[in-house]
Scaffold this motif. Structure first.
Motif, short mmCIF file in Angstrom:
data_model
loop_
_atom_site.label_atom_id
_atom_site.label_comp_id
_atom_site.label_asym_id
_atom_site.label_seq_id
_atom_site.Cartn_x
_atom_site.Cartn_y
_atom_site.Cartn_z
N GLU E 85 -59.41 50.20 -72.76
CA GLU E 85 -58.26 49.78 -73.66
C GLU E 85 -57.81 51.08 -74.35
O GLU E 85 -58.45 52.09 -74.87
CB GLU E 85 -58.77 48.88 -74.58
N GLY E 86 -56.47 51.07 -74.84
CA GLY E 86 -56.04 51.99 -75.87
C GLY E 86 -54.74 52.74 -75.10
O GLY E 86 -54.88 52.78 -73.94
N ASN E 140 -52.69 55.46 -79.87
CA ASN E 140 -53.93 55.37 -80.61
C ASN E 140 -54.42 56.71 -80.76
O ASN E 140 -55.29 57.16 -81.80
CB ASN E 140 -55.01 54.48 -79.71
N MET E 212 -62.87 59.59 -78.04
CA MET E 212 -62.34 58.77 -79.14
C MET E 212 -62.11 57.47 -78.83
O MET E 212 -62.56 56.48 -79.68
CB MET E 212 -61.01 59.46 -79.69
N LEU E 213 -61.68 56.92 -78.00
CA LEU E 213 -61.35 55.68 -77.37
C LEU E 213 -62.83 54.97 -77.25
O LEU E 213 -62.80 53.93 -77.53
CB LEU E 213 -60.58 55.57 -76.21
N GLY E 215 -65.58 55.48 -78.66
CA GLY E 215 -65.64 55.44 -79.93
C GLY E 215 -65.26 54.08 -80.72
O GLY E 215 -65.67 53.46 -81.47
N MET E 216 -63.81 54.06 -80.44
CA MET E 216 -63.10 53.31 -81.11
C MET E 216 -63.64 51.53 -80.55
O MET E 216 -63.56 50.65 -81.44
CB MET E 216 -61.72 53.25 -80.86
N GLN E 217 -63.97 51.59 -79.53
CA GLN E 217 -64.27 50.37 -78.79
C GLN E 217 -65.78 50.20 -78.72
O GLN E 217 -66.22 48.80 -79.11
CB GLN E 217 -63.64 50.13 -77.47
N ASN G 140 -70.53 57.75 -85.84
CA ASN G 140 -69.56 57.48 -85.06
C ASN G 140 -68.47 58.72 -84.66
O ASN G 140 -67.96 58.47 -83.73
CB ASN G 140 -68.65 56.53 -85.99
N TRP G 161 -72.08 60.88 -76.53
CA TRP G 161 -70.76 60.44 -76.26
C TRP G 161 -69.79 60.47 -77.18
O TRP G 161 -68.72 59.91 -76.82
CB TRP G 161 -71.12 58.87 -75.67
N GLN G 162 -70.12 60.68 -78.40
CA GLN G 162 -69.03 60.68 -79.50
C GLN G 162 -67.91 61.81 -79.38
O GLN G 162 -68.23 62.72 -78.49
CB GLN G 162 -69.63 60.81 -80.88
N PRO G 163 -66.87 61.56 -80.22
CA PRO G 163 -65.92 62.48 -80.18
C PRO G 163 -66.69 63.80 -81.13
O PRO G 163 -67.52 63.55 -82.14
CB PRO G 163 -64.97 62.24 -81.22
N MET G 212 -59.74 59.83 -86.97
CA MET G 212 -60.46 59.14 -85.97
C MET G 212 -60.94 57.87 -86.62
O MET G 212 -60.88 56.77 -85.92
CB MET G 212 -61.69 59.93 -85.40
N GLY G 215 -58.34 55.43 -86.86
CA GLY G 215 -57.84 55.05 -85.72
C GLY G 215 -58.81 53.97 -85.20
O GLY G 215 -58.36 52.99 -84.62
N MET G 216 -59.91 54.24 -85.42
CA MET G 216 -60.91 53.07 -84.96
C MET G 216 -60.81 51.68 -85.48
O MET G 216 -60.98 50.60 -85.19
CB MET G 216 -62.27 53.35 -85.08
N GLY G 219 -56.13 51.40 -85.86
CA GLY G 219 -55.18 51.63 -84.68
C GLY G 219 -55.27 50.86 -83.44
O GLY G 219 -54.29 50.60 -82.93
N MET G 220 -56.54 50.08 -83.43
CA MET G 220 -56.60 49.63 -82.12
C MET G 220 -56.05 48.65 -81.73
O MET G 220 -54.93 48.63 -81.15
CB MET G 220 -58.42 49.21 -82.17
N LEU G 221 -56.53 47.33 -81.81
CA LEU G 221 -56.13 46.15 -81.13
C LEU G 221 -54.89 45.94 -81.74
O LEU G 221 -53.87 45.14 -81.43
CB LEU G 221 -57.13 45.28 -80.83
#
Lengths: 225, 225, 225, 225, 225, 225, 225, 225
Positions: E85-86, E140, E212-213, E215-217, G140, G161-163, G212, G215-216, G219-221
């Motif tokens: 998503e994003g 995003n 980043m995405l 991380g967001m989800q 995060n 896996w993070q930014p 970020m 955004g998390m 910004g998302m959904l």
């Protein structure tokens, strides 16, 4: 640290035509005192360059006022006798180049060579230079000292027939980059046959001039002995 | 890739006083054709710079022989009418600087400004320059083009009263460093009030000259409208 | 472009003691042909440097095989008569430095000066150098050509009494940085009085040597006329 | 050192349209005093730039408080009369650019030109700039002062019709590299016809602006006398 | 050479959230064929970047016309299913930045992420950007692609709230220095919180966006599993 | 040019423990043929590095297919007999480093030393490295080959007890700067006692390893004879 | 100088999601006092970075001991209330990186974000890092702070896996080049999707992390409001 | 800042064959005191490098006069017992290199290795070196310390059979560029198999020598345990 950190090269004059000169920067007062001691034992004059006033004072040489020149940051101890023939012209672009001009002149004096200085004739006011260009014919070798973009070397190179030793100086700021711009500009001069030494290296320019004068007097028709 | 990669700025002239110029390097033939098409629809003349001969041929413009200049690598399509008052002098140090001189001259032509070129008068043979320096008084703006160490800019700066736009060129090798040395030398010129643009940027120098001419004619007493 | 892009400096010899030399790189065949034409009219010999084989062939000079030297990429057209006294030694570190050695030797030949080359004696095998160091006494001026770290200049500087012109070459890779490392190493040589010219500038080294020889013969006791 | 290290260029104004300005950095107090003395004899005003507060105090000029400005590190001694027509706008990105803004403004004052400053309108808060962009129409020449990445020059270049002189400053750290990044960014601005001077060179920008104003008033229709 | 020179990292996705991408430059056709073979055996899609057209043709993949994109020089073999998503916005300054925009877009497609491109909106014509700035709220993450001085990143940074990944490109000449100027300008942006990747690294920007995405989800309220 | 441009150093092995290796880049086919001839006369094997396929073919050696390795661009002519004890591990970060790995391995083979290569174990997938780190105990000396940021050297330096020779490669783009970034990163490694050679210098790394092995076997308890 | 040199950007938070932060270096005490005054009038908290202890003392804020942190050289005046969700991990290579770690942590605190620091886990002793790598899953966003060669960023990039926001520091000497080596190494990391900010820019890394987190959460959904 | 900023690596000796050495520069007195405390608890000797006299005094160790060496700026606290077999020769070019020579010697002493120093034998007076070259056969490893152009490394490399670790120093000015020139010169040495460490990194050279001695004694025939 042990005391084996100094090995002076007293027969350099024999080999390359002029004696060793002591580079003062980065040497401790203790090291310099031991060096002076060795010269004193050999009864030889000595020149120390890049010596700040504080360190010079700490060395406590005789007649310090005459021996130490604060502009060129040089200390010259001992009597100079021999006089090599020839005249070196030291031509500089600006007032701020005086320390490097001084280092070259003092080194030549130490090496027994006469020099004259022509200062503050940079190309921003090019008439100051053109007015006296013919008189430069009296020089056997020309040392050109300039900071900023160092254009003086190119102009002299297009007008003079002598060997020209260009000394870039660290005078300038920003894109002058501590003298790198003048250095590279002099190396890429459109004028022909310009020779270059390190930034602020008045001492090296003087030694190169002595190599030339030696060549002129000894090297030519008779061979070198 | 989609076709949304081009957005021409047709009202730049309104804003800054001169139209957009197309930078050819790195653009594909396909992109350039679409650009030409947009100009044709607007019935506006167009100038493309940094265009090699092969790509120029691929564009198949009318009257290609006159439109494309291989020395300056520029393509000028369309009729130029308006003529801005004033004369720009383009003075260069060496024969190898011709492409940059050409780019400046062609850009001025495109922008409706007259120019004259004085080439190959670098300081290695400074009399070539001094002999005609008084005649430069006819120029309203001077563009100085030089590679290697770029000393020409300093000499002109010490002699002329006009605004001087220095263009370093990539002519030279080794320590010339692709034009960086001329660039930094011009930026640190001991001569006063020298202005500098990017290496080989004849086009930018021309646009800056136009800004000045606009200022001279519109900007002064009456204000800009 | 108009044809006013060339202004040869035929009285340079009068001024600085040697004629102009044509730098071939970046000049078009058309420009070079017009230059050759001007020299032919003046009945003067001409040297073009940095001329690749293809362009050289396009110039179609007489006796091209002798005139063009592919190693040094130089074209020498015309008869050389005058012979300036003195001998220049060109000493190089490695086989790959041959093009720069050649450019210096050809330039000296053009300027009427004798030279000898001593090649491939770099300090990795320092005995190759030490074995013959005494014989270098026959040289009035030494040109030292070296790439990579350029250490040959420092070693020669510690052993010889002559003026030494160091020419860094672009031979090397990686941290050699196209000759910048050798250039900066030579400029900061711990050996004294080393003079430096631009990377790969064999031609400039030769012209500097001629300035010195001129000084040795004309400049000294009698003054220059 | 002898006292022949200073040759002021009192007829520069005649030649290039504005007098010499004294660069204080690297000059000794002794040298500066002798310079001031020469100006006093000629009864001319003098501007010294890059003068730190301590050295300024040592010069002991009359009315020191007004003469010396510690922000711009400039000393202006003497009365300014002539007033050249035109208005120069000095627009800066950040509060820390104030010393360079000041050097430009003081130099313009010394040269008899009016200026206005618009400070702290960098693109991080671009509305501060866009809100007043129309009012910039009152400027005949724009000097843009910015450190860090210097993006202000590009934004102004896309919006204004005037000649724009970009002054990169040494404000910033790390990759800002003492102003080199702003310098190179301004030189490669995507906006057209931007002119650049050396890092922190507010004085040079002012002199270039004066060249333009001279051109606007004298150079145009009537020719220069 | 033996064949043990390739060790693909097939569990990278497990570890860092996205699969390995093959960097084509400097790999031989033979190496690339062996890499493709390994992916085929695992039945996984593969993306090769920095692959010129000639090498791409030599790999002879099925449906080459769709698989290989000559603008971005990428080869994408295999079906992409998963869709993270994003929405990532890729905003570029000029037409010549298209290859880097393309590399970012293709990489995002390979990693299952939607993107939109907004090209040719550099600050020389800043209204092109300001006119649509509000619409960028739909992104995003923003990837900003620019060469020359890269000022677009600073302008976006002052106007947008999203994470901004700045990609300097090698578009430009002279002082642009192969993208180093844009790189350093973006790193020293006066706008806050700008993130930078290597020159022309569209692929890396895309991978950072995916981090980043992810991380967001996954990373937020629930923790990462 | 005369034929005195080559002086091979056939007693280098006596002096430093391994024979001269011929650096092919910048040498003409003619020079290389004369070098091969000299080795043939001495009946010694010869290794030429940095030799492209075209030049290699022109040399027309016997059994060219085995003699020339196109990946490492090396030509090895003649039989190698002597075998120095010890095992050198060559560990590389990526597939694209293969040419440098090959140059090191071929040089070791020429010098009579066994080596094993462990390729493509860069830190992006660090488990590939950690899984086999214990097996590296079998190496007496480790050569670490890596481009981009060269982080592999630091990781190995923190885990291994052997001497580590780090070879930065020119693999990478943009800020990798032709290998300068890996070079400087390896020189400033936070891991202790890492040794570095020039960019892409697989050959030099091998020679340094031989110096160590010589030291291990001859130099230690018995002294060197 | 007039007092119009400060224009604070109080609606930056509205626009980009976080308030302006005051960069202390190069601002005079007088300027900083006027800035503090403006914040006090608005009743807003303020963070000043790059503020040395002496200048901090001169500002005489209330509760100075808590407000000023000498390690990170930051001054934080005022109450922070809002708390943005999410946790930022700040992981550093060495003890000497503490000032940059501190600047990042203080900036996050000012922006209402929680952070944890994991210090002195550089790759020279990689087990210190590997032992706790699984626990980093709680972060995060990861900020990686390292000087010298900055290899920590590459190792983290291969494992997490993070930014990852890499902050090169100026810790190191010689070839570390004031942080340039770490900077370029991080930009060319073989690990994928690493993001980089300027040397020592802990503050910028924190602001990027906030972008970020914004955004998390927003910004998302739902889109951004 | 919290106190979690130090994690000493006490099992480094186990892993890489020698203990951690504390880099003093950039660490606060407070941090250093906590480090000393941890070593004291473990009853282990500790070496701190790059520690200026003032900070050293603040640490108030027992027997400070012997523990702290002002030339090498090192503090060695605790008894050294173990003695690794082998002799390291530290050969330096000039008197000003003494601090780096000292750092190497002190580090070797800390690591239980014997060393001898041979100072001030640079190539400007090459006979000083050649006179004693045969005696260098007693060294198992050679550390070569030199500033300026660092030519000593090349000369030693052409004459000695041992592993040679070249340490460039920051001694020099102008084009010496803080040691960068010596660094790059050593990396591109025409002599074969020279190994290089960071500028002024006497400590790193010593650790590399220990890796070699470990390899010589443990690593060879028996394997490492």
């Amino acid at each position: 640290m042990s005391k084996n950190d100094i090995h002076l090269d007293f027969d350099r004059e024999e080999r390359v035509g002029f004696p060793e000169i002591v580079y003062g920067l980065g040497k401790s007062t203790d090291q310099l005192l031991r060096i002076l001691e060795q010269y004193r034992e050999k009864e030889k004059p000595v020149l120390i360059t890049r010596l700040d006033a504080e360190k010079a004072a700490a060395l406590q040489v005789d007649d310090a006022e005459n021996a130490y020149d604060p502009v060129s940051q040089t200390l010259l101890v001992g009597e100079i006798e021999a006089q090599l023939e020839g005249l070196v012209g030291i031509i500089s672009a600006g007032t701020s180049d005086a320390p490097v001009v001084g280092e070259a002149a003092r080194t030549l004096a130490y090496l027994g060579v006469k020099s004259e200085t022509v200062q503050d004739v940079g190309v921003a006011g090019i008439h100051r230079l053109l007015n006296q260009i013919d008189e430069f014919d009296r020089f056997n070798v020309v040392i050109c000292v300039a900071g900023f973009e160092g254009a003086l070397a190119s102009v002299l190179g297009g007008l003079l027939w002598q060997p020209i030793i260009a000394v870039p100086t660290s005078v300038g700021y920003g894109a002058a980059n501590g003298g790198q711009t003048a250095l590279h500009a002099m190396l890429t001069s459109c004028a022909n046959g310009i020779l270059v030494v390190n930034i602020d290296n008045g001492c090296g320019a003087a030694m190169a001039a002595v190599r030339m004068l030696n060549g002129m007097q000894n090297g030519m028709l008779d061979g070198h002995t």
